[in-house]
Design a protein around this motif. Structure first.
Motif, PDB file in Angstrom:
ATOM      1  N   THR A  59     -32.375 -13.155   8.400  1.00  0.00           N
ATOM      2  CA  THR A  59     -32.363 -12.094   7.389  1.00  0.00           C
ATOM      3  C   THR A  59     -32.626 -10.719   7.994  1.00  0.00           C
ATOM      4  OG1 THR A  59     -34.694 -12.385   6.850  1.00  0.00           O
ATOM      5  CG2 THR A  59     -33.104 -13.643   5.526  1.00  0.00           C
ATOM      6  N   GLY A  60     -32.991 -10.657   9.258  1.00  0.00           N
ATOM      7  CA  GLY A  60     -33.305  -9.374   9.895  1.00  0.00           C
ATOM      8  C   GLY A  60     -32.178  -8.362   9.819  1.00  0.00           C
ATOM      9  N   THR A  61     -30.947  -8.813   9.997  1.00  0.00           N
ATOM     10  CA  THR A  61     -29.787  -7.919   9.932  1.00  0.00           C
ATOM     11  C   THR A  61     -29.680  -7.282   8.556  1.00  0.00           C
ATOM     12  OG1 THR A  61     -28.614  -9.267  11.537  1.00  0.00           O
ATOM     13  CG2 THR A  61     -27.285  -7.798  10.184  1.00  0.00           C
ATOM     14  N   TYR A  62     -29.865  -8.089   7.527  1.00  0.00           N
ATOM     15  CA  TYR A  62     -29.775  -7.553   6.164  1.00  0.00           C
ATOM     16  C   TYR A  62     -30.945  -6.643   5.835  1.00  0.00           C
ATOM     17  CZ  TYR A  62     -25.831 -10.584   5.431  1.00  0.00           C
ATOM     18  OH  TYR A  62     -24.605 -11.184   5.537  1.00  0.00           O
ATOM     19  N   ARG A  63     -32.150  -6.994   6.301  1.00  0.00           N
ATOM     20  CA  ARG A  63     -33.301  -6.114   6.059  1.00  0.00           C
ATOM     21  C   ARG A  63     -33.046  -4.753   6.685  1.00  0.00           C
ATOM     22  NH1 ARG A  63     -36.109 -10.529   7.838  1.00  0.00           N
ATOM     23  NH2 ARG A  63     -36.917  -9.369   9.614  1.00  0.00           N
ATOM     24  N   SER A  64     -32.470  -4.737   7.868  1.00  0.00           N
ATOM     25  CA  SER A  64     -32.140  -3.479   8.534  1.00  0.00           C
ATOM     26  C   SER A  64     -31.068  -2.707   7.759  1.00  0.00           C
ATOM     27  CB  SER A  64     -31.662  -3.769   9.958  1.00  0.00           C
ATOM     28  OG  SER A  64     -31.223  -2.590  10.576  1.00  0.00           O
ATOM     29  N   LEU A  65     -30.023  -3.420   7.336  1.00  0.00           N
ATOM     30  CA  LEU A  65     -28.939  -2.802   6.572  1.00  0.00           C
ATOM     31  C   LEU A  65     -29.460  -2.198   5.274  1.00  0.00           C
ATOM     32  CD1 LEU A  65     -25.866  -2.337   6.064  1.00  0.00           C
ATOM     33  CD2 LEU A  65     -25.857  -4.598   4.989  1.00  0.00           C
ATOM     34  N   TYR A  66     -30.273  -2.948   4.552  1.00  0.00           N
ATOM     35  CA  TYR A  66     -30.782  -2.461   3.277  1.00  0.00           C
ATOM     36  C   TYR A  66     -31.790  -1.336   3.483  1.00  0.00           C
ATOM     37  CZ  TYR A  66     -28.447  -6.526   1.291  1.00  0.00           C
ATOM     38  OH  TYR A  66     -27.519  -7.465   0.924  1.00  0.00           O
ATOM     39  N   GLY A  67     -32.490  -1.348   4.605  1.00  0.00           N
ATOM     40  CA  GLY A  67     -33.376  -0.231   4.935  1.00  0.00           C
ATOM     41  C   GLY A  67     -32.577   1.051   5.123  1.00  0.00           C
ATOM     42  N   ARG A  68     -31.424   0.946   5.761  1.00  0.00           N
ATOM     43  CA  ARG A  68     -30.542   2.108   5.923  1.00  0.00           C
ATOM     44  C   ARG A  68     -29.973   2.538   4.584  1.00  0.00           C
ATOM     45  NH1 ARG A  68     -27.817  -0.800  10.119  1.00  0.00           N
ATOM     46  NH2 ARG A  68     -25.877  -0.445   8.990  1.00  0.00           N
ATOM     47  N   LEU A  69     -29.706   1.583   3.700  1.00  0.00           N
ATOM     48  CA  LEU A  69     -29.190   1.893   2.368  1.00  0.00           C
ATOM     49  C   LEU A  69     -30.140   2.840   1.641  1.00  0.00           C
ATOM     50  CD1 LEU A  69     -27.207   1.297  -0.040  1.00  0.00           C
ATOM     51  CD2 LEU A  69     -28.790  -0.542  -0.657  1.00  0.00           C
ATOM     52  N   VAL A  70     -31.434   2.570   1.733  1.00  0.00           N
ATOM     53  CA  VAL A  70     -32.442   3.410   1.085  1.00  0.00           C
ATOM     54  C   VAL A  70     -32.333   4.850   1.584  1.00  0.00           C
ATOM     55  CG1 VAL A  70     -34.935   3.807   0.874  1.00  0.00           C
ATOM     56  CG2 VAL A  70     -34.015   1.497   0.633  1.00  0.00           C
ATOM     57  N   ASP A  71     -32.030   5.015   2.877  1.00  0.00           N
ATOM     58  CA  ASP A  71     -31.906   6.352   3.455  1.00  0.00           C
ATOM     59  C   ASP A  71     -30.616   7.059   3.065  1.00  0.00           C
ATOM     60  OD1 ASP A  71     -34.340   5.977   4.736  1.00  0.00           O
ATOM     61  OD2 ASP A  71     -33.402   5.211   6.572  1.00  0.00           O
ATOM     62  N   GLU A  72     -29.604   6.308   2.655  1.00  0.00           N
ATOM     63  CA  GLU A  72     -28.276   6.872   2.424  1.00  0.00           C
ATOM     64  C   GLU A  72     -27.937   7.139   0.963  1.00  0.00           C
ATOM     65  OE1 GLU A  72     -26.232   7.851   4.863  1.00  0.00           O
ATOM     66  OE2 GLU A  72     -27.682   7.196   6.368  1.00  0.00           O
ATOM     67  N   VAL A  73     -28.530   6.418   0.036  1.00  0.00           N
ATOM     68  CA  VAL A  73     -28.165   6.584  -1.376  1.00  0.00           C
ATOM     69  C   VAL A  73     -28.790   7.861  -1.936  1.00  0.00           C
ATOM     70  CG1 VAL A  73     -27.823   4.115  -1.819  1.00  0.00           C
ATOM     71  CG2 VAL A  73     -30.072   5.133  -2.177  1.00  0.00           C
ATOM     72  N   PRO A  74     -28.136   8.442  -2.936  1.00  0.00           N
ATOM     73  CA  PRO A  74     -28.675   9.675  -3.522  1.00  0.00           C
ATOM     74  C   PRO A  74     -30.064   9.495  -4.141  1.00  0.00           C
ATOM     75  CG  PRO A  74     -26.424   9.268  -4.298  1.00  0.00           C
ATOM     76  CD  PRO A  74     -26.845   8.066  -3.516  1.00  0.00           C
ATOM     77  N   ASP A  75     -30.323   8.325  -4.716  1.00  0.00           N
ATOM     78  CA  ASP A  75     -31.600   8.074  -5.373  1.00  0.00           C
ATOM     79  C   ASP A  75     -32.211   6.780  -4.848  1.00  0.00           C
ATOM     80  OD1 ASP A  75     -33.793   7.776  -6.999  1.00  0.00           O
ATOM     81  OD2 ASP A  75     -32.655   7.503  -8.854  1.00  0.00           O
ATOM     82  N   PRO A  76     -33.066   6.870  -3.818  1.00  0.00           N
ATOM     83  CA  PRO A  76     -33.664   5.646  -3.273  1.00  0.00           C
ATOM     84  C   PRO A  76     -34.600   4.945  -4.248  1.00  0.00           C
ATOM     85  CG  PRO A  76     -34.578   7.603  -2.219  1.00  0.00           C
ATOM     86  CD  PRO A  76     -33.478   8.066  -3.114  1.00  0.00           C
ATOM     87  N   ASP A  77     -34.952   5.624  -5.334  1.00  0.00           N
ATOM     88  CA  ASP A  77     -35.810   5.004  -6.348  1.00  0.00           C
ATOM     89  C   ASP A  77     -35.011   4.335  -7.460  1.00  0.00           C
ATOM     90  OD1 ASP A  77     -38.209   5.766  -5.084  1.00  0.00           O
ATOM     91  OD2 ASP A  77     -38.064   7.777  -5.950  1.00  0.00           O
ATOM     92  N   ASP A  78     -33.680   4.321  -7.317  1.00  0.00           N
ATOM     93  CA  ASP A  78     -32.818   3.630  -8.277  1.00  0.00           C
ATOM     94  C   ASP A  78     -33.282   2.173  -8.338  1.00  0.00           C
ATOM     95  OD1 ASP A  78     -30.643   1.983  -9.286  1.00  0.00           O
ATOM     96  OD2 ASP A  78     -29.296   3.672  -8.947  1.00  0.00           O
TER      97      ASP A  78
END
Length: 126
Positions: A59-78
């Motif tokens: 799951t490490g790859t996905y945890r990393s990917l989703y961590g980057r998602l938080v940095d990229e989306v307009p609203d990380p609190d969505d």
């Protein structure tokens, strides 16, 4: 396994909705069934605890990917972004707990499921 399946289904729906709202296209070219069969085949010789340790590691790859998602989306609190990240955390902590023989491991997955899906798992286990 039902809880894992439902968690994946729930997250797939959430990712699709978030992607649509962001105008992002998802790559449907990946044959998920073939990927699932290949993963199952690769782990078929492992015992349950070994397999869960491998899942937790994987799951490490996905945890990393989703961590980057938080940095990229307009609203990380969505709430959908929070749900996606929580999904991977739940799967990882569940798999680690199962690998360690923790009898309460399933609680990690149940906490990440919607109430309706949680009820479905609970009813299936009766």
């Amino acid at each position: 396994l039902l809880a894992c399946h439902l968690l994946e289904e729930q997250t797939r729906t959430t990712i699709a909705a978030l992607a649509a709202d962001l105008g992002a296209e998802l790559d449907d070219a990946i044959d998920r069934a073939a990927a699932g069969r290949a993963g199952a085949e690769a782990m078929s010789g492992l015992g349950w605890q070994e397999m869960m340790a491998a899942v937790a590691e994987g799951t490490g790859t996905y945890r990393s990917l989703y961590g980057r998602l938080v940095d990229e989306v307009p609203d990380p609190d969505d709430p959908r972004v929070i749900e996606i990240v929580a999904h991977e955390e739940a799967l990882t902590t569940f798999a680690r707990a199962e690998a360690d023989g923790d009898p309460t491991a399933i609680d990690r997955l149940l906490a990440a499921l919607s109430p309706a899906m949680r009820t479905e798992v609970t009813n299936a286990c009766r």
